[in-house]
Every structure is written in C-alpha cells, then in structure tokens.
Design an enzyme around this catalytic site. Structure first.
Site, mmCIF file in Angstrom:
data_model
loop_
_atom_site.group_PDB
_atom_site.id
_atom_site.type_symbol
_atom_site.label_atom_id
_atom_site.label_comp_id
_atom_site.label_asym_id
_atom_site.label_seq_id
_atom_site.Cartn_x
_atom_site.Cartn_y
_atom_site.Cartn_z
ATOM 1 N N ASP A 80 1.900 7.622 43.773
ATOM 2 C CA ASP A 80 3.273 8.552 43.331
ATOM 3 C C ASP A 80 4.490 7.391 42.925
ATOM 4 O OD1 ASP A 80 2.237 11.134 43.804
ATOM 5 O OD2 ASP A 80 2.879 11.227 45.861
ATOM 6 N N LYS B 102 5.638 11.604 40.323
ATOM 7 C CA LYS B 102 6.480 12.745 40.155
ATOM 8 C C LYS B 102 8.045 12.563 39.982
ATOM 9 C CE LYS B 102 3.579 15.471 42.450
ATOM 10 N NZ LYS B 102 3.130 16.656 43.316
ATOM 11 N N MET C 209 15.141 16.119 49.357
ATOM 12 C CA MET C 209 15.097 16.784 48.030
ATOM 13 C C MET C 209 16.333 17.449 47.822
ATOM 14 S SD MET C 209 11.125 17.748 47.745
ATOM 15 C CE MET C 209 10.909 18.723 49.090
HETATM 16 N N1 SAH Z 1 6.420 12.723 52.065
HETATM 17 C C1 SAH Z 1 7.852 12.261 51.866
HETATM 18 C C2 SAH Z 1 8.699 13.196 51.334
HETATM 19 C C3 SAH Z 1 8.327 13.472 50.055
HETATM 20 S S1 SAH Z 1 9.531 14.505 49.156
HETATM 21 C C4 SAH Z 1 8.217 11.699 53.221
HETATM 22 O O1 SAH Z 1 7.726 11.865 54.417
HETATM 23 O O2 SAH Z 1 9.133 10.949 53.320
HETATM 24 C C5 SAH Z 1 10.506 13.492 48.281
HETATM 25 C C6 SAH Z 1 12.027 13.206 49.066
HETATM 26 O O3 SAH Z 1 11.884 12.488 49.865
HETATM 27 C C7 SAH Z 1 13.150 12.785 48.217
HETATM 28 O O4 SAH Z 1 13.562 13.728 47.075
HETATM 29 C C8 SAH Z 1 14.102 12.471 49.018
HETATM 30 O O5 SAH Z 1 14.813 13.474 49.676
HETATM 31 C C9 SAH Z 1 13.003 12.246 50.353
HETATM 32 N N2 SAH Z 1 12.894 10.769 50.361
HETATM 33 C C10 SAH Z 1 11.698 9.790 50.149
HETATM 34 N N3 SAH Z 1 12.075 8.512 50.323
HETATM 35 C C11 SAH Z 1 13.095 8.420 50.374
HETATM 36 C C12 SAH Z 1 13.854 7.338 50.959
HETATM 37 N N4 SAH Z 1 13.452 5.962 50.921
HETATM 38 N N5 SAH Z 1 15.399 7.418 51.103
HETATM 39 C C13 SAH Z 1 15.766 8.767 51.244
HETATM 40 N N6 SAH Z 1 15.176 9.767 51.022
HETATM 41 C C14 SAH Z 1 13.906 9.623 50.550
#
Ligand code: SAH
Length: 260
Positions: free
Chosen positions: A42, A64, A179
């Site tokens: 991803d 995405k 998100m």
């Molecule tokens: N499965 C992922 C989340 C996927 S949804 C997890 O467990 O982290 C994607 C959202 O995750 C983004 O829109 C943001 O809100 C958050 N996100 C993912 N990586 C991030 C990061 N390094 N710093 C801040 N927010 C992050």
C-alpha cells in the site's frame, strides 16, 4: 492433496508493516518479506522495507490515497486469490496493523471464502505509535484509564453515523482519530456538541515515526484554526485528552542523542 493434483496452492500473509519507521516491523513480518514471491503493498509503506524483498520477487503497488484509488478493493481481493492460486507465497503488506482500519478483515474474509490458506501478522498501529513518537502515552495511571480508536473518514453529510459521538465524546479518556485530516472541523464540532470541554488538549501528529514527523498541539477550541493555518494534511492522527499535556515533559524524538 493439492500437490498430487498438480495445483499447489500458495499462501497469503497479511502483514502489518508498522507505522512508517522501518525498524517497527515485527521480526516475523520482516522474515516473511525476505522469503516472499509476491509483495502486494500500500501507500504508506517505507521503501526501505521493500528493499528487503528478494530480487526475483514481484512487487505490486496497490496504494490507496483518499483522492485516487489505484486498484479497487475488489480488484485487490482478486489479486490476492489469483497469486495464491499460482502457488506463490504472497505477502500483503499493509501500513500499521492490518486489522486496524486497513480493510485487512475484508481481505481475510475473501481468502477464507476462497479456501486460500492465510496468516495474519499483526503490526504496530499508527494509532499508538504516532502518539508514542510524539511523547504522548495513550494511557497513564493518573490521567487516562481508557482509549478508543475511531475513524474520522465518515462522510459528514451522511444522515446517520456509525460513531456514537455522544458516548465517545465523554465516555473515554483518550480518543484517537485516524483518517480525520479532512474532517477535523466536523470531528471537533461533534466532540464539543456532545459535551467534551473546549479546553481539552488535542494533538495532531502527521507522518508519525517518519523522519518528517510533525506535531501540532492545541485545544478543541482552537485546533481547527491552528491546523488550517499550517495546512495540516494527511497522513495524520488526532489524539484528544489530558495525556496530550504529558508531551511537554516526555517528548523525546526531538531530543534524541546521536547514539541510537
Ligand atoms: N492500519 C493502519 C491504519 C490505516 S488507515 C494502522 O494501523 O496504522 C490510514 C490512516 O492511518 C491515515 O489516514 C492516518 O490517519 C493514519 N496513519 C497511518 N500511518 C500514519 C502515520 N505514520 N502518522 C500519522 N497517521 C498515520
């Protein structure tokens, strides 16, 4: 059995890549990457992890962004099944933890429904790691005994919400919103409307655990204005609650000594 019939089915590993810093993938996740035939990954997966994949392996980007979908989820599901049916060891590498807002649950359902063997390798979720790298513990004996992780991606024009804002606003000590970058105004309005105090601290952490990590701290009363002034975009998470104040004393990332 399958082998006798000349059709060895492979296996899919739903692997959490961690939040960004490549050092935060699990040992098992890294080993699987090093043995993969196919890696389907991803947006928000660090290039340095992909460098671990064998040269002969096939790398498929299905990233995405909220604005542009490279492959639809249904197409990703089909890809997983097809590659496994070719007998491949498929690593489905997903940001953070595969089962936290990553649609990993849906992918697992498709694999189970298609009779494809699969394993889940949990990852360090950004929901906890981004606050940690910003010096914010999501719980603390004196300040927070509970936390909830919610999606901020709900369409604000939808008449009904899956989120019970009334209970969330005051029912948990620390609220972590993923998100939510585009919907910050709506999220803050819901919390205030349902009784969270305007002076409650809130932090936005953008690119948590990446070298470009940035943190913005305010209150529910002023964060929308502060974020707009800084053009605070995705990927970011919001952390709401008293634990945000601890950052003043325990932020460590910016104070790291050269010996790591
Ligand atoms: N499965 C992922 C989340 C996927 S949804 C997890 O467990 O982290 C994607 C959202 O995750 C983004 O829109 C943001 O809100 C958050 N996100 C993912 N990586 C991030 C990061 N390094 N710093 C801040 N927010 C992050």
């Amino acid at each position: 059995m399958a082998e006798e019939l000349g059709a060895t089915v492979g296996k899919v590993f739903l692997v959490g890549a961690g939040p960004g810093d490549p050092g935060l993938i699990t040992v098992r996740g890294l080993r699987l990457l090093q043995q993969a035939d196919v890696v389907i990954y991803d947006h928000l997966v660090d290039e340095r992890l992909l460098a671990e994949v064998p040269r002969a392996a096939e790398l498929i980007y299905v990233g995405k962004l909220a604005s542009q979908h490279t492959l639809r989820q249904s197409e990703i599901n089909i890809l997983l099944v097809v590659k496994a049916q070719e007998g491949k060891r498929v690593v489905r590498l997903k940001g953070g933890d595969p089962f936290v807002f990553g649609r990993g649950g849906e992918e697992a359902q498709v694999l189970a429904g298609s009779g494809i063997p699969f394993e889940v390798v949990p990852g360090v979720t950004s929901a906890i790691a981004a606050p940690a790298y910003a010096g914010i513990p999501v719980t603390h004996r004196a300040h927070a005994s509970s936390f909830a992780v919610i999606t901020g991606h709900e369409d604000p024009t939808k008449p009904t919400s899956r989120l019970d804002w009334e209970k969330l606003a005051t029912g948990v000590d620390t609220l972590i919103c993923l998100m939510g970058a585009q919907n910050l105004t709506h999220i803050v309005a819901q919390l205030l409307r349902h009784g969270r105090a305007p002076e409650t601290p809130i932090a936005l952490v953008r690119w948590g655990t990446w070298p470009t990590q940035e943190t913005l701290v305010g209150t529910l009363a002023d964060i929308v204005e502060l974020a707009a002034a800084r053009q605070y975009g995705a990927p970011a998470i919001a952390i709401v609650g008293e634990v945000v104040r601890l950052r003043d004393t325990i932020q460590w990332l910016d104070n790291r000594s050269p010996v790591e």
